[in-house]
Design a protein around this motif. Structure first.
Motif, mmCIF file in Angstrom:
data_model
loop_
_atom_site.group_PDB
_atom_site.id
_atom_site.type_symbol
_atom_site.label_atom_id
_atom_site.label_comp_id
_atom_site.label_asym_id
_atom_site.label_seq_id
_atom_site.Cartn_x
_atom_site.Cartn_y
_atom_site.Cartn_z
ATOM 1 N N TRP A 47 0.826 -1.214 0.000
ATOM 2 C CA TRP A 47 0.000 0.000 0.000
ATOM 3 C C TRP A 47 0.856 1.259 0.000
ATOM 4 C CZ3 TRP A 47 -4.295 -1.581 -1.629
ATOM 5 C CH2 TRP A 47 -4.776 -2.840 -1.274
ATOM 6 N N HIS A 52 -1.363 4.396 -1.740
ATOM 7 C CA HIS A 52 -2.556 4.490 -0.903
ATOM 8 C C HIS A 52 -2.268 5.065 0.483
ATOM 9 C CE1 HIS A 52 -4.403 1.942 -3.985
ATOM 10 N NE2 HIS A 52 -5.564 2.292 -3.477
ATOM 11 N N MET A 96 -8.137 4.051 4.633
ATOM 12 C CA MET A 96 -7.863 2.630 4.829
ATOM 13 C C MET A 96 -8.064 2.232 6.286
ATOM 14 S SD MET A 96 -4.714 1.406 2.423
ATOM 15 C CE MET A 96 -3.496 2.519 3.096
ATOM 16 N N TYR A 112 -3.201 -3.284 6.817
ATOM 17 C CA TYR A 112 -4.395 -2.604 6.333
ATOM 18 C C TYR A 112 -5.351 -3.597 5.683
ATOM 19 C CZ TYR A 112 -1.374 1.519 6.784
ATOM 20 O OH TYR A 112 -0.528 2.487 7.254
ATOM 21 N N ARG A 114 -7.714 -4.227 2.647
ATOM 22 C CA ARG A 114 -7.585 -3.663 1.304
ATOM 23 C C ARG A 114 -8.771 -2.748 0.965
ATOM 24 N NH1 ARG A 114 -8.712 -9.225 -2.215
ATOM 25 N NH2 ARG A 114 -10.931 -9.398 -1.731
ATOM 26 N N THR A 117 -9.407 -4.325 -4.794
ATOM 27 C CA THR A 117 -8.810 -5.626 -5.096
ATOM 28 C C THR A 117 -7.672 -5.514 -6.108
ATOM 29 O OG1 THR A 117 -10.295 -6.176 -6.938
ATOM 30 C CG2 THR A 117 -11.044 -6.729 -4.707
ATOM 31 N N GLN A 119 -4.678 -4.112 -6.242
ATOM 32 C CA GLN A 119 -3.265 -4.319 -5.910
ATOM 33 C C GLN A 119 -2.926 -5.802 -5.764
ATOM 34 O OE1 GLN A 119 -1.316 -1.748 -6.258
ATOM 35 N NE2 GLN A 119 -3.166 -0.533 -6.614
ATOM 36 N N GLY A 120 -3.891 -6.618 -5.358
ATOM 37 C CA GLY A 120 -3.663 -8.060 -5.328
ATOM 38 C C GLY A 120 -3.423 -8.620 -6.719
ATOM 39 N N VAL A 146 -13.926 -5.450 0.052
ATOM 40 C CA VAL A 146 -13.001 -4.346 0.264
ATOM 41 C C VAL A 146 -13.565 -3.466 1.380
ATOM 42 C CG1 VAL A 146 -12.091 -4.360 -2.085
ATOM 43 C CG2 VAL A 146 -14.065 -2.952 -1.554
#
Length: 328
Positions: A47, A52, A96, A112, A114, A117, A119-120, A146
């Protein structure tokens, strides 16, 4: 906790049908999109690399009289909408949700939940590319929970702190991104209209320059005309090569694509269609809500209220109805 909602027996079926329809349309029906189910908890450095931690913020103001808090950009005037009191200066608030991994609650164990989705998908880009031998353009899709610590919630299930997202990261050659962006906007609008949403109650709105996220070259929202006015139900963003480059720099992992035609390693651009399951459910419910005049068996005019849901998403497919005292 007013923005937390539970789905009952019919609601959960409707919600599942919406997700299944989206998956059939954008994954099963295409040969250029594969699925993924990434973890909700990831290393905090993910993150930080994505921006983020530093940029996923909203402007927060607080009423000096009643101490209610609001997003500054959601207010129509300089006074508190609750009591008319004076508001504080805006400060940026990271949305977050923070938690701790392990038994000790210290800075080293911070993590954190998420807020998206996407970034996964990005951190698994090389894994998926190697496993599937995909060629550009191709996409990776994901549906999952999320969490966003929204300052103000409301509109039933329209704005909540916990919701499900349906997202695709569609990787394309640089220079071809704008054409793919336009195509995805068209395809996403057609998904809603194909499930019965009236085209006259949908519109596509381009973000102004000051609205764009830190990663976005261009973003278009699909909006629906709710009873209170137009509201965003999906965004389609051109994220350029920001995310793959950011994670490459932070991790040292080479997140490039080898283009056989040119013999070069390139960083793909990314088009991201991202929709909220709950907002889609709400859109279908509102659009299906119908009040009509009918004539009863006795010839009397009556008003009835019903849901005209598309069969693909309707929680009940078949019903056998009869009047009391009659046999079937």
């Amino acid at each position: 906790m007013a923005s937390t909602w539970d789905y009952g027996p019919l609601g959960v079926e409707l919600k599942k049908n919406v997700k299944d329809s989206w998956w059939r349309t954008f994954v099963w029906s295409r040969d250029d999109v594969v699925g993924l189910d990434a973890s909700i908890l990831m290393h905090p450095d993910v993150w930080r690399a994505s921006g983020h931690v530093s940029s996923f913020t909203d402007p927060l103001v607080e009423c000096k009289s009643c101490h209610q808090r609001f997003r500054e950009d959601h207010l129509d005037g300089p006074e508190c909408p609750n009591c008319g009191g004076e508001l504080t200066e805006a400060r940026h608030f990271n949305m977050m949700f923070k938690t701790f991994v392990g038994p000790v609650e210290d800075q080293a164990s911070e993590a954190y939940l998420r807020p998206e989705t996407a970034q996964g998908i990005f951190v698994n880009f090389d894994n998926v590319l190697t496993a599937t031998r995909s060629r550009l353009p191709f996409g990776i899709a994901q549906i999952g929970k999320v969490f966003r610590n929204e300052i103000t919630t409301g509109g039933f299930i329209f704005r909540t702190r916990e919701f499900e997202a349906m997202e695709i990261e569609y990787f394309v050659m640089p220079g071809e991104d704008e054409d793919h962006h336009d195509k995805w906007i068209k395809d996403c609008v057609e998904w809603y209209t194909g499930l019965g949403v009236g085209p006259d109650r949908l519109r596509v709105r381009a973000h102004d320059a000051d609205e764009l996220s830190h990663y976005s070259k261009a973003t278009h929202d699909i909006e629906y005309l709710f009873p209170w006015g137009w509201g965003e139900i999906q965004g389609i963003a051109n994220r350029t090569d920001y995310d793959l480059k950011a994670h490459t720099e932070a991790s040292g992992q080479n997140l490039t694509y080898f283009d056989q035609a040119s013999g070069q390693h390139i960083v793909p651009y990314v088009i991201e269609p991202a929709a909220g399951v709950d907002r889609a459910v709400m859109t279908f419910l509102v659009d299906a809500y119908t009040v009509e005049e009918v004539t009863s068996a006795s010839g009397k005019s009556e008003t009835r209220t019903l849901l005209k849901l598309h069969p693909e998403i309707a929680p009940v497919k078949v019903a056998i109805c009869h009047s009391p005292g009659t046999s079937v």
